[in-house]
Write a protein that holds these residues in place. Structure first.
Motif, PDB file in Angstrom:
ATOM      1  N   ALA A  74       0.836  -1.209   0.000  1.00 16.57           N
ATOM      2  CA  ALA A  74       0.000   0.000   0.000  1.00 16.57           C
ATOM      3  C   ALA A  74       0.867   1.255   0.000  1.00 16.57           C
ATOM      4  CB  ALA A  74      -0.934  -0.015   1.208  1.00 16.57           C
ATOM      5  N   VAL A  75       1.950   1.243   0.768  1.00 15.77           N
ATOM      6  CA  VAL A  75       2.840   2.407   0.816  1.00 15.77           C
ATOM      7  C   VAL A  75       3.526   2.606  -0.531  1.00 15.77           C
ATOM      8  CG1 VAL A  75       4.925   3.350   1.867  1.00 15.77           C
ATOM      9  CG2 VAL A  75       3.210   2.249   3.311  1.00 15.77           C
ATOM     10  N   PHE A  76       4.024   1.531  -1.119  1.00 12.92           N
ATOM     11  CA  PHE A  76       4.679   1.640  -2.429  1.00 12.92           C
ATOM     12  C   PHE A  76       3.716   2.197  -3.481  1.00 12.92           C
ATOM     13  CE2 PHE A  76       7.858  -1.779  -1.130  1.00 12.92           C
ATOM     14  CZ  PHE A  76       8.921  -0.886  -1.087  1.00 12.92           C
ATOM     15  N   GLN A  77       2.493   1.713  -3.490  1.00 14.56           N
ATOM     16  CA  GLN A  77       1.518   2.172  -4.474  1.00 14.56           C
ATOM     17  C   GLN A  77       1.197   3.651  -4.290  1.00 14.56           C
ATOM     18  OE1 GLN A  77      -1.879  -0.448  -4.418  1.00 14.56           O
ATOM     19  NE2 GLN A  77      -0.662  -2.252  -4.946  1.00 14.56           N
ATOM     20  N   SER A  78       1.118   4.083  -3.057  1.00 13.11           N
ATOM     21  CA  SER A  78       0.816   5.490  -2.793  1.00 13.11           C
ATOM     22  C   SER A  78       1.992   6.389  -3.151  1.00 13.11           C
ATOM     23  CB  SER A  78       0.439   5.678  -1.321  1.00 13.11           C
ATOM     24  OG  SER A  78      -0.733   4.948  -1.004  1.00 13.11           O
ATOM     25  N   LEU A  79       3.203   5.955  -2.823  1.00  9.30           N
ATOM     26  CA  LEU A  79       4.376   6.763  -3.145  1.00  9.30           C
ATOM     27  C   LEU A  79       4.581   6.871  -4.649  1.00  9.30           C
ATOM     28  CD1 LEU A  79       6.928   5.482  -0.467  1.00  9.30           C
ATOM     29  CD2 LEU A  79       5.708   7.654  -0.479  1.00  9.30           C
ATOM     30  N   ALA A  80       4.338   5.768  -5.365  1.00  8.30           N
ATOM     31  CA  ALA A  80       4.523   5.769  -6.814  1.00  8.30           C
ATOM     32  C   ALA A  80       3.276   6.235  -7.558  1.00  8.30           C
ATOM     33  CB  ALA A  80       4.905   4.376  -7.289  1.00  8.30           C
ATOM     34  N   ARG A  81       2.169   6.408  -6.827  1.00  9.06           N
ATOM     35  CA  ARG A  81       0.858   6.716  -7.431  1.00  9.06           C
ATOM     36  C   ARG A  81       0.597   5.748  -8.587  1.00  9.06           C
ATOM     37  NH1 ARG A  81       2.527  12.042  -6.259  1.00  9.06           N
ATOM     38  NH2 ARG A  81       3.327  12.403  -8.359  1.00  9.06           N
ATOM     39  N   ASN A  82       0.786   4.474  -8.277  1.00 12.77           N
ATOM     40  CA  ASN A  82       0.719   3.434  -9.301  1.00 12.77           C
ATOM     41  C   ASN A  82       0.134   2.167  -8.673  1.00 12.77           C
ATOM     42  OD1 ASN A  82       1.311   1.392 -11.235  1.00 12.77           O
ATOM     43  ND2 ASN A  82       2.917   2.705 -12.067  1.00 12.77           N
ATOM     44  N   ALA A  83      -1.008   1.720  -9.190  1.00 13.21           N
ATOM     45  CA  ALA A  83      -1.700   0.567  -8.618  1.00 13.21           C
ATOM     46  C   ALA A  83      -0.952  -0.742  -8.817  1.00 13.21           C
ATOM     47  CB  ALA A  83      -3.099   0.445  -9.227  1.00 13.21           C
ATOM     48  N   LEU A  84       0.072  -0.751  -9.665  1.00 11.63           N
ATOM     49  CA  LEU A  84       0.816  -1.983  -9.914  1.00 11.63           C
ATOM     50  C   LEU A  84       2.160  -2.026  -9.191  1.00 11.63           C
ATOM     51  CD1 LEU A  84       0.143  -2.560 -13.725  1.00 11.63           C
ATOM     52  CD2 LEU A  84      -0.923  -3.673 -11.774  1.00 11.63           C
ATOM     53  N   ALA A  85       2.447  -1.007  -8.392  1.00 16.55           N
ATOM     54  CA  ALA A  85       3.686  -1.030  -7.608  1.00 16.55           C
ATOM     55  C   ALA A  85       3.520  -2.005  -6.448  1.00 16.55           C
ATOM     56  CB  ALA A  85       4.000   0.372  -7.090  1.00 16.55           C
ATOM     57  N   SER A  86       4.556  -2.774  -6.195  1.00 19.57           N
ATOM     58  CA  SER A  86       4.506  -3.744  -5.097  1.00 19.57           C
ATOM     59  C   SER A  86       5.929  -4.212  -4.803  1.00 19.57           C
ATOM     60  CB  SER A  86       3.627  -4.937  -5.470  1.00 19.57           C
ATOM     61  OG  SER A  86       4.290  -5.782  -6.388  1.00 19.57           O
ATOM     62  N   PRO A  87       6.132  -4.940  -3.695  1.00 20.02           N
ATOM     63  CA  PRO A  87       7.479  -5.461  -3.413  1.00 20.02           C
ATOM     64  C   PRO A  87       8.018  -6.366  -4.510  1.00 20.02           C
ATOM     65  CG  PRO A  87       6.108  -5.573  -1.450  1.00 20.02           C
ATOM     66  CD  PRO A  87       5.210  -5.162  -2.573  1.00 20.02           C
ATOM     67  N   ASP A  88       7.138  -6.986  -5.297  1.00 21.82           N
ATOM     68  CA  ASP A  88       7.590  -7.878  -6.357  1.00 21.82           C
ATOM     69  C   ASP A  88       7.885  -7.110  -7.638  1.00 21.82           C
ATOM     70  OD1 ASP A  88       6.977 -10.615  -5.031  1.00 21.82           O
ATOM     71  OD2 ASP A  88       5.171  -9.433  -4.731  1.00 21.82           O
ATOM     72  N   THR A  89       6.975  -6.238  -8.038  1.00 21.27           N
ATOM     73  CA  THR A  89       7.174  -5.512  -9.286  1.00 21.27           C
ATOM     74  C   THR A  89       8.247  -4.441  -9.166  1.00 21.27           C
ATOM     75  OG1 THR A  89       5.344  -4.021  -8.703  1.00 21.27           O
ATOM     76  CG2 THR A  89       4.816  -5.927 -10.070  1.00 21.27           C
ATOM     77  N   LEU A  90       8.623  -4.071  -7.955  1.00 22.42           N
ATOM     78  CA  LEU A  90       9.712  -3.111  -7.742  1.00 22.42           C
ATOM     79  C   LEU A  90      11.032  -3.812  -7.415  1.00 22.42           C
ATOM     80  CD1 LEU A  90       7.967  -0.275  -5.682  1.00 22.42           C
ATOM     81  CD2 LEU A  90       8.371  -0.387  -8.131  1.00 22.42           C
ATOM     82  N   ALA A  91      11.054  -5.145  -7.503  1.00 27.88           N
ATOM     83  CA  ALA A  91      12.264  -5.955  -7.265  1.00 27.88           C
ATOM     84  C   ALA A  91      12.752  -5.877  -5.824  1.00 27.88           C
ATOM     85  CB  ALA A  91      13.392  -5.547  -8.216  1.00 27.88           C
ATOM     86  N   VAL A  92      11.899  -5.434  -4.900  1.00 23.90           N
ATOM     87  CA  VAL A  92      12.316  -5.312  -3.505  1.00 23.90           C
ATOM     88  C   VAL A  92      12.580  -6.691  -2.905  1.00 23.90           C
ATOM     89  CG1 VAL A  92      11.606  -4.549  -1.217  1.00 23.90           C
ATOM     90  CG2 VAL A  92      11.103  -3.133  -3.208  1.00 23.90           C
ATOM     91  N   ASN A  93      11.633  -7.612  -3.086  1.00 25.77           N
ATOM     92  CA  ASN A  93      11.837  -8.965  -2.557  1.00 25.77           C
ATOM     93  C   ASN A  93      13.045  -9.635  -3.201  1.00 25.77           C
ATOM     94  OD1 ASN A  93       9.704  -8.789  -0.815  1.00 25.77           O
ATOM     95  ND2 ASN A  93       8.276  -9.957  -2.069  1.00 25.77           N
ATOM     96  N   ALA A  94      13.215  -9.438  -4.513  1.00 22.29           N
ATOM     97  CA  ALA A  94      14.365 -10.032  -5.198  1.00 22.29           C
ATOM     98  C   ALA A  94      15.674  -9.496  -4.641  1.00 22.29           C
ATOM     99  CB  ALA A  94      14.271  -9.759  -6.699  1.00 22.29           C
ATOM    100  N   GLY A  95      15.720  -8.198  -4.337  1.00 22.48           N
ATOM    101  CA  GLY A  95      16.924  -7.617  -3.751  1.00 22.48           C
ATOM    102  C   GLY A  95      17.232  -8.184  -2.389  1.00 22.48           C
TER     103      GLY A  95
END
Length: 675
Positions: A74-95
């Protein structure tokens, strides 16, 4: 706020119901009645031991992980103003996973809580890099997801290389790397739970800022919101939540995407839910429901014993990939990147340049082939190759070259096939950052091949190639059908393709779990893109595919030039646009499928080769197609040779070597195209 309170209460009731059901799932016969006896203090000690030692740790781990990922998403989506932002699509979990795996591979002993900070460092670096490359809050949906997907591929390659090279040091990390709620006790939950709780409370302090940030940076700044500080602090808190979740259970895929997306859908009915003071805790609760419900359903369907073999992260990824496809279908995007270079007139110096480039690349491809034959654990001489070709080589050299020749040819032909597939895909998508692996075609081919390998005793090369082709075509048809909404939107095609690719990857991981344990390492290496043990029978399908598709692609070169411009120009000159797109995507699917059958899944060749070809000979496909194929041949052949000699006697899969080179190149392209 009455509606928001009711919505929160409904989610809490759902969570209690799911927790109760989850606690009844296990290998020991402990049901709902036994749970009631425990609550009332009437249960025997053995029942209490089962709950405390086994089921309670698993349930609490799912609860902590779900809350952490839901709030982080929810925080990632709000910061990016993007409904598809997430720990997976932003490579956070992969990192996070790559950082923990790398530290373990080098034998560095870190306490459990310390691993959280290792994961935090890797995740924070990945998130910052993706947001920087994509343009932060101003990034379009496709740019953001492309950047995250590419970096995730590169980080997955790093993690895979660590697992293959340091198998003793990373023992146990393979299952953890797929995401599992299995716990050995309450120690992990007791360590991560308080950190997650404090971090969630800290995000709630940002609720008002996040509400105003949704109005836009300028509007938020005029209302007194420190935009940059809010973005940095929000990113740090969200990444910390992801690091805790990864440390506790590995990467539980796509919960951070699906949970806040469901809450935002509920906001259409109850608008007050969209306020972050409600949205954040509700997203966390929904995340917990998703994790525990998915885990309970898998255990109920497969049975307690069989479900232990299925990583929870694989199950949630399959569910989340479907959610990504649904959200992508609804997404609107203004176009993320610069289009491929338009066709330019063929001046004399242009024709001369094309001839010189082709001649140089032919020499390089031939050189790569020869070096590939010579290089390995035992190095041969050119004279040895000449004797082998004449049938006069001694047995040792004959056996060595008989083994190397098919893999060298497989690398050359698969490189050409992937490059041609990437060129046609980029023309269809009008996006120089698209390629078959990102569009799900490669993932579908890999899934088809793995299904045959894991279900048929000893499949032939023809059966594997046919299964890969069927999988690629199914993936292509699915992506095309889901994307179609009165026409084909190239940006939506990319987003849907990424979702299908994620589903295909999760399916492959699931099949690996159920495969013969003795075949798992070989399959895992093959999925990393390896030419090891290739035979001439495995080379034939990709050779046939090239013979069929290369003339067709060259015949359609003018149509591809027009297709790369816009939708209107092809129609004005009488081209049947959708039929052309279907033919081009079918060519890409066939080529990707046969390449997968020959060398496994290799990413980035279909991206790097076409883009480098356009840089060398401009944008006309009559020139780009042959140059891209030659570049693909050189790239994959060199990667195969480097993988064989870099760490002898062990080998690195060629796909990992290509990813190390291709991912940074991809990210550089994305950064350069920000304007």
């Amino acid at each position: 706020m009455l509606g928001a309170a009711s919505a929160l209460l409904a989610v809490v009731v759902a969570l209690v119901a799911v927790v109760s059901w989850h606690l009844t799932q296990g290998t020991t016969a402990v049901g709902a009645g036994d749970l009631l006896d425990v609550v009332l203090g009437r249960a025997p000690g053995s029942t209490v031991d089962v709950l405390v030692d086994s089921r309670l740790p698993r349930m609490l781990a799912g609860l902590v992980v779900g809350v952490a990922l839901g709030v982080a998403g929810a925080v990632f989506q709000s910061l990016a103003r993007n409904a598809l932002a997430s720990p997976d699509t932003l490579a956070v979990n992969a990192g996070a996973v790559a950082a923990v795996t790398t530290v373990a591979a080098f034998g560095i002993s870190v306490p459990f809580v310390g691993n959280t900070f290792v994961a935090f460092g890797g995740a924070l670096l990945a998130a910052g890099l993706v947001l920087l490359l994509a343009g932060g809050g101003s990034a379009s949906t496709t740019r953001l997801i492309l950047a995250g997907s590419a970096l995730a591929l590169a980080l997955d390659a790093v993690g895979t290389a660590m697992l293959l090279l340091f198998d003793q040091e990373t023992t146990g990390l393979f299952a953890w790397g797929r995401g599992t709620l299995s716990q050995t006790g309450l120690d992990g939950v007791e360590s991560m739970g308080p950190i997650v709780a404090v971090t969630v409370l800290a995000t709630l302090l940002l609720a008002r800022r996040l509400d105003l940030l949704g109005l836009g940076d300028d509007a938020a700044s005029s209302l007194g919101v420190p935009v940059l500080a809010t973005r940095v602090l929000g990113t740090v808190l969200a990444v910390l939540l992801c690091a805790c979740a990864v440390n506790l259970a590995g990467p539980i895929g796509f919960v951070g995407l699906a949970a806040p997306a469901l809450v935002r859908l509920a906001a259409r009915v109850v608008p007050s839910v969209s306020r972050h003071l409600v949205l954040l805790p509700m997203a966390g609760l929904v995340g917990a429901v998703l994790v525990l419900l998915t885990d309970a359903v898998v255990r109920a369907v497969l049975g307690a014993e069989q479900s232990l073999r299925v990583p929870t992260g694989v199950s949630t990824t399959m569910v989340g990939a479907v959610a990504l496809v649904v959200l992508a279908r609804q997404a609107r995007d203004a176009g993320p990147t610069r289009r491929p270079a338009s066709a330019r007139p063929g001046a004399l110096h242009g024709r001369l340049r094309f001839g010189v480039v082709v001649a140089v690349l032919v020499v390089l491809a031939a050189t790569a082939a020869v070096v590939g034959l010579l290089a390995g654990y035992s190095w041969f001489l050119v004279g040895d190759v000449a004797n082998w070709l004449q049938g006069d080589a001694v047995p040792k050299i004959r056996l060595g070259l008989d083994e190397r020749a098919p893999r060298v040819v497989a690398a050359l032909l698969a490189g050409a096939a992937l490059a041609l597939a990437g060129t046609t895909t980029q023309a269809v998508c009008r996006n120089p950052l698209a390629e078959p692996s990102i569009l799900g075609v490669t993932g579908g081919a890999a899934a088809g091949a793995v299904i045959v390998v894991t279900t048929v005793g000893s499949p032939s090369s023809a059966q594997i190639a046919l299964a890969a082709a069927v999988g690629a075509i199914v993936a292509m048809v699915l992506v095309y059908a889901v994307t179609w909404r009165g026409g084909l939107d190239p940006d939506r095609l990319v987003l849907v393709g990424i979702g299908v690719a994620a589903f295909g990857g999760a399916l492959c991981a699931l099949l690996l779990v159920y495969s013969d344990p003795f075949n798992t390492p070989a399959l895992y290496t093959w999925l990393s893109g390896s030419t090891y043990g290739r035979s001439w029978g495995q080379v034939v399908p990709v050779a046939v595919a090239l013979v069929v598709t290369v003339p067709l692609a060259l015949l359609l070169h003018r149509e591809l030039d027009l297709l790369a411009l816009d939708d209107e120009t092809p129609r004005l000159v009488g081209i049947r646009l959708e039929r052309l797109r279907i033919v081009a995507l079918a060519v890409a699917a066939l080529l990707a499928a046969t390449a997968v059958a020959a060398v496994g899944t290799v990413a980035f060749v279909g991206l790097v080769a076409p883009h480098a070809a356009r840089a060398l000979v401009a944008g006309r496909h009559l020139r780009v197609l042959p140059v891209a194929m030659l570049l693909g041949m050189v790239l994959l052949s060199v990667a195969d040779t480097v993988g064989r000699v870099a760490i002898v006697p062990a080998e690195l899969p060629a796909g990992l070597v290509v990813a190390v080179v291709g991912a940074p190149y991809f990210l550089w392209l994305l950064y350069r195209s920000r304007a």
